[in-house]
Design an enzyme around this catalytic site. Structure first.
Site, PDB file in Angstrom:
ATOM      1  N   ASP A  33       0.864  -1.188   0.000  1.00 53.21           N
ATOM      2  CA  ASP A  33       0.000   0.000   0.000  1.00 53.21           C
ATOM      3  C   ASP A  33       0.899   1.236   0.000  1.00 53.21           C
ATOM      4  O   ASP A  33       1.896   1.285   0.707  1.00 53.21           O
ATOM      5  CB  ASP A  33      -0.900  -0.018   1.248  1.00 53.21           C
ATOM      6  CG  ASP A  33      -2.030   1.004   1.176  1.00 53.21           C
ATOM      7  OD1 ASP A  33      -3.201   0.607   1.240  1.00 53.21           O
ATOM      8  OD2 ASP A  33      -1.732   2.222   1.060  1.00 53.21           O
ATOM      9  N   ALA A  80      -6.256  -1.636  -4.180  1.00 52.05           N
ATOM     10  CA  ALA A  80      -5.617  -0.309  -4.255  1.00 52.05           C
ATOM     11  C   ALA A  80      -6.320   0.560  -5.282  1.00 52.05           C
ATOM     12  O   ALA A  80      -6.468   0.180  -6.440  1.00 52.05           O
ATOM     13  CB  ALA A  80      -4.147  -0.475  -4.628  1.00 52.05           C
ATOM     14  N   THR A 122     -16.472  -1.867  -8.954  1.00 48.93           N
ATOM     15  CA  THR A 122     -17.584  -1.162  -8.330  1.00 48.93           C
ATOM     16  C   THR A 122     -18.851  -1.147  -9.190  1.00 48.93           C
ATOM     17  O   THR A 122     -18.762  -1.223 -10.426  1.00 48.93           O
ATOM     18  CB  THR A 122     -17.156   0.305  -8.051  1.00 48.93           C
ATOM     19  OG1 THR A 122     -18.285   1.072  -7.689  1.00 48.93           O
ATOM     20  CG2 THR A 122     -16.530   0.961  -9.276  1.00 48.93           C
ATOM     21  N   ASP A 123     -20.000  -0.982  -8.541  1.00 46.63           N
ATOM     22  CA  ASP A 123     -21.273  -0.848  -9.272  1.00 46.63           C
ATOM     23  C   ASP A 123     -21.303   0.420 -10.123  1.00 46.63           C
ATOM     24  O   ASP A 123     -22.091   0.531 -11.059  1.00 46.63           O
ATOM     25  CB  ASP A 123     -22.473  -0.851  -8.296  1.00 46.63           C
ATOM     26  CG  ASP A 123     -22.432   0.232  -7.224  1.00 46.63           C
ATOM     27  OD1 ASP A 123     -21.427   0.974  -7.145  1.00 46.63           O
ATOM     28  OD2 ASP A 123     -23.407   0.332  -6.452  1.00 46.63           O
ATOM     29  N   GLU A 124     -20.410   1.376  -9.789  1.00 46.17           N
ATOM     30  CA  GLU A 124     -20.456   2.668 -10.489  1.00 46.17           C
ATOM     31  C   GLU A 124     -20.061   2.554 -11.963  1.00 46.17           C
ATOM     32  O   GLU A 124     -20.323   3.465 -12.743  1.00 46.17           O
ATOM     33  CB  GLU A 124     -19.577   3.699  -9.763  1.00 46.17           C
ATOM     34  CG  GLU A 124     -20.101   3.936  -8.356  1.00 46.17           C
ATOM     35  CD  GLU A 124     -19.529   5.163  -7.680  1.00 46.17           C
ATOM     36  OE1 GLU A 124     -19.212   6.142  -8.364  1.00 46.17           O
ATOM     37  OE2 GLU A 124     -19.415   5.127  -6.440  1.00 46.17           O
ATOM     38  N   TYR A 146     -13.907   8.833 -11.454  1.00 44.17           N
ATOM     39  CA  TYR A 146     -13.646   7.628 -10.652  1.00 44.17           C
ATOM     40  C   TYR A 146     -14.239   6.402 -11.349  1.00 44.17           C
ATOM     41  O   TYR A 146     -13.546   5.397 -11.577  1.00 44.17           O
ATOM     42  CB  TYR A 146     -14.246   7.776  -9.249  1.00 44.17           C
ATOM     43  CG  TYR A 146     -14.371   6.452  -8.504  1.00 44.17           C
ATOM     44  CD1 TYR A 146     -13.236   5.761  -8.092  1.00 44.17           C
ATOM     45  CD2 TYR A 146     -15.622   5.889  -8.226  1.00 44.17           C
ATOM     46  CE1 TYR A 146     -13.340   4.531  -7.422  1.00 44.17           C
ATOM     47  CE2 TYR A 146     -15.731   4.666  -7.559  1.00 44.17           C
ATOM     48  CZ  TYR A 146     -14.596   3.995  -7.166  1.00 44.17           C
ATOM     49  OH  TYR A 146     -14.699   2.782  -6.519  1.00 44.17           O
ATOM     50  N   LYS A 150     -12.316   3.045 -13.074  1.00 43.57           N
ATOM     51  CA  LYS A 150     -12.551   1.649 -12.695  1.00 43.57           C
ATOM     52  C   LYS A 150     -13.029   0.849 -13.920  1.00 43.57           C
ATOM     53  O   LYS A 150     -12.654  -0.302 -14.104  1.00 43.57           O
ATOM     54  CB  LYS A 150     -13.576   1.551 -11.560  1.00 43.57           C
ATOM     55  CG  LYS A 150     -13.151   2.188 -10.253  1.00 43.57           C
ATOM     56  CD  LYS A 150     -11.968   1.502  -9.582  1.00 43.57           C
ATOM     57  CE  LYS A 150     -12.309   0.181  -8.955  1.00 43.57           C
ATOM     58  NZ  LYS A 150     -11.188  -0.351  -8.130  1.00 43.57           N
ATOM     59  N   ASN A 175     -22.219   0.172  -2.545  1.00 41.23           N
ATOM     60  CA  ASN A 175     -21.622   1.018  -1.491  1.00 41.23           C
ATOM     61  C   ASN A 175     -21.414   0.238  -0.189  1.00 41.23           C
ATOM     62  O   ASN A 175     -22.367  -0.294   0.367  1.00 41.23           O
ATOM     63  CB  ASN A 175     -22.558   2.181  -1.178  1.00 41.23           C
ATOM     64  CG  ASN A 175     -22.320   3.366  -2.074  1.00 41.23           C
ATOM     65  OD1 ASN A 175     -22.036   3.196  -3.266  1.00 41.23           O
ATOM     66  ND2 ASN A 175     -22.433   4.554  -1.533  1.00 41.23           N
ATOM     67  N   ASN A 176     -20.168   0.248   0.287  1.00 45.38           N
ATOM     68  CA  ASN A 176     -19.842  -0.424   1.556  1.00 45.38           C
ATOM     69  C   ASN A 176     -19.947   0.544   2.725  1.00 45.38           C
ATOM     70  O   ASN A 176     -19.717   1.740   2.569  1.00 45.38           O
ATOM     71  CB  ASN A 176     -18.391  -0.902   1.537  1.00 45.38           C
ATOM     72  CG  ASN A 176     -18.153  -2.133   0.703  1.00 45.38           C
ATOM     73  OD1 ASN A 176     -17.465  -3.048   1.123  1.00 45.38           O
ATOM     74  ND2 ASN A 176     -18.721  -2.197  -0.502  1.00 45.38           N
ATOM     75  N   PRO A 201     -23.700  17.914   5.659  1.00 44.25           N
ATOM     76  CA  PRO A 201     -24.026  18.363   4.300  1.00 44.25           C
ATOM     77  C   PRO A 201     -24.677  17.252   3.471  1.00 44.25           C
ATOM     78  O   PRO A 201     -24.214  16.110   3.484  1.00 44.25           O
ATOM     79  CB  PRO A 201     -22.673  18.749   3.711  1.00 44.25           C
ATOM     80  CG  PRO A 201     -21.663  18.023   4.526  1.00 44.25           C
ATOM     81  CD  PRO A 201     -22.259  17.716   5.857  1.00 44.25           C
TER      82      PRO A 201
END
Ligand code: NAD
Length: 312
Positions: A33, A80, A122-124, A146, A150, A175-176, A201
């Site tokens: 890392d 990472a 990721t789902d994104e 982002y 990915k 989302n975790n 916010p």
């Protein structure tokens, strides 16, 4: 088994390392890392004297480090990444460095030494969905830098699987939330601001929907993929727990006995995706995985962890 975990000082990677060494104390883990945003050495403080855990501070783009250690491992699990969407909007370059070039560096090493890789995605990558849930075979439609970084990594990986016949699997999770998450992410931010009675916010109207999963359930799914996953496959991981951002904030405030007056609406995030949703029936059926922690239990565990942290 010898595992290399990249990005193991972060939220999900550290949870995975703790879970694996708890269940398989004889496994050997090397954590690589770079100590960037999201990393926290304290996440793995409990392993300080564990002989089966080693840490190397390095960027995954450092091929010398990768080539020294990859020949001796059975598998690499790549956590990472630069992971914060807001940061990718204000400055995308580190996202290309870690999430695209970093994956390229890992791919080149595993191509040379023929090692197994699990890429944590990721789902994104599927972008915003008005209705329905994304299947593994759906096409990508990333909106933020982002998500695009990915998705780019996934495309590169697919090409390496096809061209070089490599043993790689991709997982995509929703989302975790849970202990050890960096405090600028939504759920820890709500909890930490509520503890300090600071205004919380909320982007836009707070009606954007996210699908939440407890981090321990995600890591259990990754174990299933590591031990039983099929070469070349991708697996969606979801606990099918969709809530608007406003609902989850109100739920946490209620659990913490704090006033909803702490909620403070702010201008919307640029290109803010409305809703993410994944269909995870493939991993549920083929690898017999299912989530075990419902939202109430998971939130209680998470809130208590942050409260405990403040008390220390
Ligand atoms: P995090 O930000 O908490 O941790 C990321 C870790 O990666 C940090 O320790 C950081 O130092 C390290 N890192 C970043 N770039 C690096 C580089 N070039 N070389 C070496 N280390 C580097 O992130 P997280 O929430 O634990 O997410 C882990 C992975 O899971 C990411 O790949 C992310 O895309 C994916 N993911 C996260 C979520 C979520 O809800 N958090 C959901 C789905 C997928």
């Amino acid at each position: 088994m010898n595992l290399i975990i990249t990005g193991g000082l972060g939220f999900i990677g550290s949870t995975f390392i703790l879970q694996i060494l708890d269940k398989y104390p004889k496994f050997k883990i090397l954590n690589i890392d770079a100590g960037l945003i999201g990393s926290n050495k304290n996440n793995l403080q409990s392993l300080k004297n564990n002989k089966n855990y080693k840490f190397i501070k390095s960027d995954i783009n450092n091929t010398k480090v990768l080539e020294k250690h990859i020949p001796h491992c059975d598998a690499i699990i790549n956590f990472a990444a630069e992971s914060h969407v807001d940061r990718s909007i204000s400055g995308p370059k580190p996202f290309i460095h870690s999430n695209v070039l970093g994956v390229y560096s890992i791919l080149e090493s595993i191509r040379k030494y023929k090692k197994k890789l699990i890429q944590v995605s990721t789902d994104e990558v599927f972008g915003s969905l008005r209705k329905g849930s994304a299947m593994e075979t759906d096409s990508f439609n990333p909106a933020s830098p982002y998500a695009a970084s990915k998705a780019s990594a996934e495309m590169l990986i697919k090409s390496y699987i096809t061209t070089y016949d490599l043993d790689i699997m991709i997982t995509r999770c929703t989302n975790n939330y849970g202990p050890r998450q960096f405090e600028e992410k939504l759920i820890p931010k709500i909890i930490c601001y509520a503890i300090k009675n600071k205004k919380i916010p909320v982007y836009g109207t707070g009606k954007n929907i996210r699908d939440w999963i407890y981090v321990g359930d995600h890591c259990n799914a990754l174990q299933k993929v590591l031990f039983k996953g099929k070469r070349g496959e991708s697996y969606n991981i979801s606990a099918s727990t969709e809530l608007t951002n406003l609902k989850i904030i109100k739920k946490i405030l209620k659990k913490m006995q704090k006033s909803e007056e702490l909620i403070h609406f702010t201008p919307d995030r640029l290109g803010h995706d409305y809703r993410y949703s994944l269909d995870s029936s493939k991993i549920q059926k083929s690898l017999r995985w299912s989530p075990k922690t419902d939202l109430d239990k998971g939130l209680d565990l998470t809130i208590n962890w942050y409260l405990e942290k403040v008390r220390k």
